[in-house]
Each structure stands twice: as structure tokens, then as C-alpha cells.
Design an enzyme around this catalytic site. Structure first.
Site, PDB file in Angstrom:
ATOM      1  N   ASP A   1       0.018  -7.419   1.882  1.00  0.00           N
ATOM      2  CA  ASP A   1       0.565  -6.053   1.913  1.00  0.00           C
ATOM      3  C   ASP A   1       2.094  -6.090   1.957  1.00  0.00           C
ATOM      4  OD1 ASP A   1       0.563  -3.344   1.912  1.00  0.00           O
ATOM      5  OD2 ASP A   1      -0.169  -3.089   3.964  1.00  0.00           O
TER       6      ASP A   1
ATOM      7  N   HIS B   1       0.823  -1.216   0.000  1.00  0.00           N
ATOM      8  CA  HIS B   1       0.000   0.000   0.000  1.00  0.00           C
ATOM      9  C   HIS B   1       0.862   1.273   0.000  1.00  0.00           C
ATOM     10  CE1 HIS B   1       0.347   0.159   4.525  1.00  0.00           C
ATOM     11  NE2 HIS B   1       0.265   1.450   4.282  1.00  0.00           N
TER      12      HIS B   1
ATOM     13  N   SER C   1       4.300   3.111   7.999  1.00  0.00           N
ATOM     14  CA  SER C   1       3.942   2.023   7.098  1.00  0.00           C
ATOM     15  C   SER C   1       5.124   1.539   6.287  1.00  0.00           C
ATOM     16  CB  SER C   1       2.861   2.473   6.120  1.00  0.00           C
ATOM     17  OG  SER C   1       1.613   2.441   6.717  1.00  0.00           O
TER      18      SER C   1
END
EC number: 3.4.21.-
Length: 237
Positions: A91, A46, A185
Site C-alpha cells: 500500500d 489505496h 490514509s
């Protein structure tokens, strides 16, 4: 915003994050990643965006050091069987650098795990993400925190929408206060190598019983090894 923060941590010592990679574009810090060998970086799927670059060997975003290196993605790989409409599905993204980096005082790869972490393991998270769960406070240097690998049941209870799969890890501090947050992230969860990739979590960060979700690197090792070896059609678990 895909950035996650380390809330409740403290500034990382300069020599503990040599594998930490900064992903950024012209307007902002996007994500972190982890150098796994001289030519490859592992991050979250992502985190992908059009024109990003990577900085390696960074400590303070504001003060440049002589070991910093900038690289572009030469190739990017995400799982071919990833669900397009589910941001947290599989992910994981592998990035090949446009040219290799050499080890230096501030740059070195992190090893991949030889076994998965067990519940209760103490792991480190690190990143340049937010350091306040309520304010937009971002640090100049990466922050580090110790958190625990938790049972999947804790994440299932916290996020009823989460199809807790074996390919994810649930990690945090049950009483809250330490967590990855906006801006972290794609960064690493480290205990005996790179065990997890920061994927998602609660908003605000660091709440009691709202741990974060991490992509479980161990389960993707065959895919990672296949891609690096040149089998670009490999599928993910």
C-alpha cells in the site's frame, strides 16, 4: 472512505507538518501524503483516484495562507507486483508533481529513514482525518498524536485476516484512545524520518488493542530510489 483520522490527538503546531500534503478532488478530502523532496510525494496506493490534486503548505483548510501551493500528479507509480484484489497489499504510491515546490515557511520535505523503527519507539501521526471515533467530526487543521511501534503479534491478534508481513508496521496505543482514523490514509508515521504510511486499522478507530497498520517505508527504499532515479520498471519487496 480512505480518509483516516487522528483520534485523541491535538491540533498540530503550524511548523511541525511542513511535509504534510493534502490530496483532494472536487467533492472531498481524500487522503494525506508526505513530501519527500521538491518533486515527489509518498502516499498509500489505496488513495489513488482519477482526478485528484494536491495542496502543500496547508494548515487550516478554511483559511488560506500565502505559502499554499497546488500541484497535479504528473506521474503516479504503484508496485507492479501489487495484488489487485487486496487493498492493503504493498500500500504505497509515489507521485511526481507536475512542477517542483520550493521550501518555505510551511513547506519542506521529510527525510526518508536510515534505519527501521524498533518496537517501543514513540512516533507521531498527523492528518486532517476524523477526530471522533463515533461522530463524523473533521478538523480544519491537522491533528497530531504520539503513538508507539507495537509488536506484529498485537496486530495479528486484532486482525486475524491480516497476513502480518515484514513490510508493514503495527502502531498505536494498546489501551486505545489515540489512533489514525478515517481521513488520515496515506499520511505519515514519523520517528527519525518517514517510517510509515497510514494504511488501515480498526473501525471505529482508537479502540483498545486495535492498532493501525502502516506500510513500512524502510523496506521500500530501493524501490523509491529506483523510481526517482528513472528506473520505472523496478519491483517492490
Amino acid at each position: 472512505n480512505s480518509l483516516v483520522i487522528v483520534v485523541g490527538g491535538r491540533p498540530c503546531k503550524i511548523n511541525v507538518h511542513r511535509s504534510l500534503v493534502l490530496l483532494y478532488n472536487s467533492s472531498s478530502l481524500l487522503c494525506s501524503g508526505t513530501l519527500i523532496n521538491q518533486e515527489w510525494v509518498l502516499t498509500a496506493a489505496h488513495c489513488d483516484s482519477k482526478n485528484f490534486k494536491m495542496k502543500l503548505g496547508v494548515h487550516s483548510i478554511k483559511i488560506r495562507n500565502k505559502n499554499e501551493r497546488t500541484r497535479h500528479p504528473k506521474e503516479k507509480f504503484i508496485c507492479p507486483n501489487r495484488k489487485k484484489d487486496d487493498v492493503l497489499d504493498k500500500d504505497i504510491m509515489l507521485i511526481r508533481l507536475n512542477r517542483p515546490v520550493s521550501n518555505s515557511e510551511h513547506i519542506a520535505p521529510l527525510s526518508l529513514p536510515s534505519s527501521p523503527p524498533s518496537v517501543g519507539s514513540v512516533c507521531y501521526v498527523m492528518g486532517w482525518g476524523k477526530i471522533s471515533s463515533t461522530k463524523e467530526t473533521y478538523p480544519d487543521v491537522p491533528h497530531c498524536a504520539k503513538i508507539n511501534i507495537l509488536d506484529h503479534a498485537v496486530c495479528r491478534a486484532a486482525y486475524t485476516w491480516w497476513p502480518a508481513t515484514s513490510t508493514t508496521l503495527c502502531a498505536g496505543i494498546l489501551q486505545g484512545g489515540k489512533d489514525t482514523c478515517e481521513g488520515d490514509s496515506g499520511g505519515p508515521l514519523i520517528c527519525n524520518g518517514l517510517q510509515g504510511i497510514v494504511s488501515g486499522g480498526g473501525n471505529p478507530c482508537g479502540q483498545p488493542r486495535k492498532p493501525a497498520l502502516y506500510t513500512k517505508v524502510f523496506d521500500y527504499l530501493p524501490w523509491i530510489e529506483s523510481i526517482i532515479a528513472g528506473t520505472t520498471t523496478a519491483t517492490c519487496p
